[in-house]
Design a protein around this motif. Structure first.
Motif, PDB file in Angstrom:
ATOM      1  N   GLY A   1      26.859 -11.899 -24.359  1.00  0.00           N
ATOM      2  CA  GLY A   1      25.832 -11.931 -25.377  1.00  0.00           C
ATOM      3  C   GLY A   1      24.444 -12.047 -25.064  1.00  0.00           C
ATOM      4  N   ASN A   2      24.258 -12.536 -23.642  1.00  0.00           N
ATOM      5  CA  ASN A   2      22.961 -12.708 -23.318  1.00  0.00           C
ATOM      6  C   ASN A   2      22.858 -12.666 -21.597  1.00  0.00           C
ATOM      7  OD1 ASN A   2      23.071 -15.712 -22.078  1.00  0.00           O
ATOM      8  ND2 ASN A   2      23.777 -15.940 -24.501  1.00  0.00           N
ATOM      9  N   SER A   3      21.741 -12.696 -21.152  1.00  0.00           N
ATOM     10  CA  SER A   3      21.602 -12.432 -19.566  1.00  0.00           C
ATOM     11  C   SER A   3      20.494 -13.582 -19.487  1.00  0.00           C
ATOM     12  CB  SER A   3      21.055 -11.250 -19.056  1.00  0.00           C
ATOM     13  OG  SER A   3      22.069 -10.122 -19.674  1.00  0.00           O
ATOM     14  N   PHE A   4      20.333 -13.940 -18.161  1.00  0.00           N
ATOM     15  CA  PHE A   4      19.703 -15.129 -17.606  1.00  0.00           C
ATOM     16  C   PHE A   4      18.727 -14.481 -16.498  1.00  0.00           C
ATOM     17  CE2 PHE A   4      18.801 -18.633 -14.353  1.00  0.00           C
ATOM     18  CZ  PHE A   4      17.937 -19.230 -15.093  1.00  0.00           C
ATOM     19  N   VAL A   5      17.434 -14.602 -16.505  1.00  0.00           N
ATOM     20  CA  VAL A   5      16.562 -14.108 -15.312  1.00  0.00           C
ATOM     21  C   VAL A   5      15.841 -15.075 -14.840  1.00  0.00           C
ATOM     22  CG1 VAL A   5      14.969 -12.514 -14.593  1.00  0.00           C
ATOM     23  CG2 VAL A   5      16.593 -11.763 -16.493  1.00  0.00           C
ATOM     24  N   LEU A   6      15.726 -15.602 -13.535  1.00  0.00           N
ATOM     25  CA  LEU A   6      14.862 -16.352 -13.255  1.00  0.00           C
ATOM     26  C   LEU A   6      13.871 -15.824 -12.114  1.00  0.00           C
ATOM     27  CD1 LEU A   6      15.971 -19.771 -11.241  1.00  0.00           C
ATOM     28  CD2 LEU A   6      13.967 -18.591 -10.419  1.00  0.00           C
ATOM     29  N   PHE A   7      12.541 -16.093 -12.452  1.00  0.00           N
ATOM     30  CA  PHE A   7      11.327 -15.445 -11.966  1.00  0.00           C
ATOM     31  C   PHE A   7      10.531 -16.382 -11.445  1.00  0.00           C
ATOM     32  CE2 PHE A   7       8.151 -11.901 -12.330  1.00  0.00           C
ATOM     33  CZ  PHE A   7       8.998 -10.798 -11.553  1.00  0.00           C
ATOM     34  N   ASN A   8       9.587 -16.085 -10.784  1.00  0.00           N
ATOM     35  CA  ASN A   8       8.427 -17.132 -10.199  1.00  0.00           C
ATOM     36  C   ASN A   8       7.055 -16.583 -10.743  1.00  0.00           C
ATOM     37  OD1 ASN A   8      10.361 -17.477  -7.028  1.00  0.00           O
ATOM     38  ND2 ASN A   8      10.468 -18.639  -8.648  1.00  0.00           N
ATOM     39  N   SER A   9       6.278 -17.700 -10.753  1.00  0.00           N
ATOM     40  CA  SER A   9       4.854 -17.642 -10.987  1.00  0.00           C
ATOM     41  C   SER A   9       4.161 -18.314  -9.763  1.00  0.00           C
ATOM     42  CB  SER A   9       4.345 -17.902 -12.322  1.00  0.00           C
ATOM     43  OG  SER A   9       4.424 -19.484 -12.335  1.00  0.00           O
ATOM     44  N   TYR A  10       2.918 -18.022  -9.340  1.00  0.00           N
ATOM     45  CA  TYR A  10       2.278 -18.584  -8.321  1.00  0.00           C
ATOM     46  C   TYR A  10       0.919 -19.032  -8.751  1.00  0.00           C
ATOM     47  CZ  TYR A  10       5.195 -15.274  -5.585  1.00  0.00           C
ATOM     48  OH  TYR A  10       6.252 -14.458  -5.238  1.00  0.00           O
ATOM     49  N   GLY A  11       0.651 -20.445  -7.951  1.00  0.00           N
ATOM     50  CA  GLY A  11      -0.495 -20.843  -8.358  1.00  0.00           C
ATOM     51  C   GLY A  11      -1.172 -21.471  -6.964  1.00  0.00           C
ATOM     52  N   TYR A  12      -2.296 -21.265  -6.796  1.00  0.00           N
ATOM     53  CA  TYR A  12      -3.091 -21.693  -5.534  1.00  0.00           C
ATOM     54  C   TYR A  12      -4.478 -22.301  -5.804  1.00  0.00           C
ATOM     55  CZ  TYR A  12      -4.277 -21.279  -0.476  1.00  0.00           C
ATOM     56  OH  TYR A  12      -4.737 -21.657   0.670  1.00  0.00           O
ATOM     57  N   ASP A  13      -4.370 -23.646  -5.359  1.00  0.00           N
ATOM     58  CA  ASP A  13      -5.693 -24.493  -5.511  1.00  0.00           C
ATOM     59  C   ASP A  13      -5.694 -25.372  -4.664  1.00  0.00           C
ATOM     60  OD1 ASP A  13      -7.859 -25.453  -7.010  1.00  0.00           O
ATOM     61  OD2 ASP A  13      -6.797 -26.696  -8.237  1.00  0.00           O
ATOM     62  N   GLY A  14      -6.884 -25.726  -3.999  1.00  0.00           N
ATOM     63  CA  GLY A  14      -7.229 -26.701  -2.970  1.00  0.00           C
ATOM     64  C   GLY A  14      -6.040 -26.433  -1.675  1.00  0.00           C
ATOM     65  N   LYS A  15      -6.003 -25.214  -1.366  1.00  0.00           N
ATOM     66  CA  LYS A  15      -5.297 -24.769  -0.213  1.00  0.00           C
ATOM     67  C   LYS A  15      -3.911 -25.280  -0.496  1.00  0.00           C
ATOM     68  CE  LYS A  15      -8.896 -24.676   3.314  1.00  0.00           C
ATOM     69  NZ  LYS A  15      -9.532 -24.842   4.340  1.00  0.00           N
ATOM     70  N   VAL A  16      -3.434 -25.383  -1.583  1.00  0.00           N
ATOM     71  CA  VAL A  16      -1.959 -25.748  -1.768  1.00  0.00           C
ATOM     72  C   VAL A  16      -1.113 -24.575  -2.792  1.00  0.00           C
ATOM     73  CG1 VAL A  16      -0.443 -27.455  -2.972  1.00  0.00           C
ATOM     74  CG2 VAL A  16      -2.428 -28.092  -1.712  1.00  0.00           C
TER      75      VAL A  16
ATOM     76  N   VAL B   1      -3.515 -12.088  -7.502  1.00  0.00           N
ATOM     77  CA  VAL B   1      -4.889 -13.265  -7.539  1.00  0.00           C
ATOM     78  C   VAL B   1      -4.593 -14.379  -6.430  1.00  0.00           C
ATOM     79  CG1 VAL B   1      -6.404 -15.039  -8.582  1.00  0.00           C
ATOM     80  CG2 VAL B   1      -5.279 -12.943  -9.944  1.00  0.00           C
ATOM     81  N   VAL B   2      -3.312 -14.872  -6.411  1.00  0.00           N
ATOM     82  CA  VAL B   2      -3.113 -15.645  -5.429  1.00  0.00           C
ATOM     83  C   VAL B   2      -2.916 -14.991  -3.956  1.00  0.00           C
ATOM     84  CG1 VAL B   2      -1.250 -17.207  -4.372  1.00  0.00           C
ATOM     85  CG2 VAL B   2      -1.743 -17.096  -6.867  1.00  0.00           C
ATOM     86  N   ILE B   3      -2.350 -13.859  -3.784  1.00  0.00           N
ATOM     87  CA  ILE B   3      -2.190 -13.058  -2.675  1.00  0.00           C
ATOM     88  C   ILE B   3      -3.772 -12.652  -2.171  1.00  0.00           C
ATOM     89  CG2 ILE B   3      -1.534 -11.113  -1.576  1.00  0.00           C
ATOM     90  CD1 ILE B   3       0.914 -11.062  -3.334  1.00  0.00           C
ATOM     91  N   GLU B   4      -4.715 -12.249  -3.072  1.00  0.00           N
ATOM     92  CA  GLU B   4      -5.945 -11.983  -2.720  1.00  0.00           C
ATOM     93  C   GLU B   4      -6.723 -13.366  -1.922  1.00  0.00           C
ATOM     94  OE1 GLU B   4      -8.078 -10.234  -5.899  1.00  0.00           O
ATOM     95  OE2 GLU B   4      -8.125  -8.601  -4.638  1.00  0.00           O
ATOM     96  N   LYS B   5      -6.366 -14.535  -2.760  1.00  0.00           N
ATOM     97  CA  LYS B   5      -7.040 -15.834  -2.214  1.00  0.00           C
ATOM     98  C   LYS B   5      -6.653 -16.035  -0.608  1.00  0.00           C
ATOM     99  CE  LYS B   5      -7.955 -18.070  -6.491  1.00  0.00           C
ATOM    100  NZ  LYS B   5      -7.607 -19.089  -7.379  1.00  0.00           N
ATOM    101  N   LEU B   6      -5.307 -15.766  -0.451  1.00  0.00           N
ATOM    102  CA  LEU B   6      -4.862 -16.164   0.868  1.00  0.00           C
ATOM    103  C   LEU B   6      -5.177 -15.112   1.942  1.00  0.00           C
ATOM    104  CD1 LEU B   6      -1.111 -16.728  -0.021  1.00  0.00           C
ATOM    105  CD2 LEU B   6      -2.778 -18.468   0.768  1.00  0.00           C
ATOM    106  N   GLU B   7      -5.498 -13.966   1.338  1.00  0.00           N
ATOM    107  CA  GLU B   7      -5.985 -12.846   2.426  1.00  0.00           C
ATOM    108  C   GLU B   7      -7.508 -13.198   2.640  1.00  0.00           C
ATOM    109  OE1 GLU B   7      -5.514  -9.043   0.311  1.00  0.00           O
ATOM    110  OE2 GLU B   7      -3.635  -8.825   1.187  1.00  0.00           O
TER     111      GLU B   7
END
Length: 334
Positions: A77-92, A156-162
Motif C-alpha cells: 500500500g505504500n513505499s518508504f524512501v530515505l533521502f539526505n539533505s546537506y547543510g554547511y555552516d562554520g566549516k561543519v 550549494v554545499v558542494i560549491e562551498k567545499l570546492e
C-alpha cells in the motif's frame, strides 16, 4: 520543537491547508491527495500513521532512527524512501535525513531530527507553487518537486567545499610552513561522507526510475531521471574533489620537504664556513700555543729583539693561514 503541516491537493488548484489529522482522513476519501509534513516529530506524533493510514511500524522506526543510509523499502500500500539533505555552516557539514512515505492518496515527509537552519525549507512552498500544474498530478510528482529542491541545496554545499579547497591550495602554495594539515583531513572526511550519501541516493533514485516503487507512474519517471543525472554529476564532483584533497596532501608534504631541504642546505653552508675557519686557524692555534708555553727568551732571543721577533711571528702566522686557505681551495674543498 515538533511541528506539522497538512495540505490537500486537488488537480490544477492551490493546496488547501488542513487543520487536523481528522480532516486529513476525510480528504483522503475524496478527490486528490494529501501531503503531511512532520518537522522533528516524536513517536507519539507519528503513531496515527500506523493506526489510520496503514503505514508499517518499521517505517516509523526508520523515521526516528539516526545515521541511516538512503534506501527504498516497498510495503503493501505504500513505499518508504530515505533521502539526505546537506547543510554547511562554520566549516561543519550536516547531513540530515528526509523521509518520504508515499502512496497514491498521501505523501508523508519527516525531517528536522538534526538541528538545522529553519530557512532550509522556507523556499520550498514557493518552489511547489511555481510547479503547481505538475505537482497536483499525483504524490509522485510532489515527491519529485521536494527531492529536486533538496538536490539543488546539495549543489550549494558542494560549491562551498570546492571554494574551501581552492583556498587551501593557495595557502599551501603561499605559506606551507603555516598551513595546518588538519584542514585537509577535515575536508577529506566531508568528501567521504558526501560520497557515501550520494552513492546510495543514486541507487535509490535508480530504483525509482525502474518503478520498483508501485506509486511511481510512467509520466513521473522522466522527472526522476533528471534527479538521477544531477546526483551522478554531484557524485563525480565529490570524487574529483576527494582526489584533489589527496593531491593537495601530497603537495603539502612535498612543499614541507622542500622547505626542510632548503633549511638543511643553509645549515650545511654554515657548517662549511665554520669548518673552513677552524681548519685555517688550527695550525695557527698550535703555533700560538707552543709560543705561549715557551720561555720568553726562547721566542725573542733576548729582551732587545721582542719587537722584531713577535712581528715576524705574526707575519709567519698570516702567511701560514693564507697558504692553508690556498691549499684547501686547490683541493676544491672550499
Amino acid at each position: 520543537m515538533s511541528s506539522t503541516l497538512f495540505f490537500h491537493f486537488l488537480p490544477k488548484q492551490k493546496p488547501v491547508i488542513l487543520p487536523t489529522f481528522e480532516s486529513v482522513l476525510e480528504a483522503i476519501k475524496g478527490n486528490g491527495f494529501v501531503w503531511l509534513d512532520f518537522n522533528g516529530p516524536t513517536a507519539e506524533l507519528l503513531q496515527p500513521l500506523v493506526d489510520q493510514l496503514g503505514v508499517h511500524p518499521l517505517v516509523i522506526e526508520d523515521c526516528l532512527g539516526e545515521n541511516q543510509i538512503p534506501k527504498l523499502d516497498v510495503y503493501q500500500g505504500n513505499s518508504f524512501v530515505l533521502f539526505n539533505s546537506y547543510g554547511y555552516d562554520g566549516k561543519v557539514l550536516t547531513i540530515e535525513e528526509i523521509d518520504f512515505i508515499i502512496s497514491p492518496k498521501f505523501l508523508v515527509t519527516v525531517h528536522g531530527r538534526v538541528e538545522q537552519k529553519s530557512e532550509f525549507f522556507t523556499r520550498l512552498p514557493e518552489r511547489i507553487e511555481r510547479a503547481l500544474a505538475t505537482v497536483t498530478k499525483g504524490t509522485d510528482f510532489l515527491m519529485h518537486a521536494i527531492m529536486d529542491y533538496v538536490v539543488d541545496q546539495k549543489f550549494v554545499v558542494i560549491e562551498k567545499l570546492e571554494d574551501e579547497l581552492e583556498a587551501v591550495e593557495r595557502q599551501i602554495h603561499d605559506a606551507p610552513a603555516k598551513f595546518k594539515p588538519q584542514e585537509l583531513m577535515r575536508l577529506r572526511g566531508h568528501m567521504l561522507a558526501l560520497r557515501k550519501s550520494l552513492f546510495h541516493e543514486r541507487e535509490v533514485v535508480s530504483k525509482l526510475c525502474r518503478k520498483d516503487a508501485p506509486c511511481i507512474t510512467d509520466k513521473s519517471v522522466y522527472y526522476f531521471r533528471d534527479i538521477y543525472d544531477h546526483l551522478t554529476k554531484f557524485f563525480e564532483f565529490v570524487e574529483i574533489n576527494r582526489e584533489m584533497v589527496s593531491n593537495l596532501f601530497e603537495l603539502y608534504l612535498s612543499a614541507r620537504n622542500n622547505h626542510l631541504t632548503e633549511i638543511s642546505l643553509q645549515m650545511n653552508e654554515v657548517m662549511k664556513r665554520l669548518t673552513l675557519i677552524t681548519t685555517i686557524f688550527m695550525p695557527l692555534t698550535l703555533l700560538s700555543g707552543i709560543g705561549g708555553m715557551s720561555e720568553y727568551s726562547a721566542i725573542t732571543g733576548g729582551t732587545e729583539n721582542w719587537v722584531i721577533s713577535y712581528s715576524a711571528f705574526m707575519i709567519a702566522m698570516v702567511v701560514l693561514g693564507w697558504l692553508n686557505y690556498k691549499l684547501l681551495k686547490w683541493k676544491k674543498w672550499v
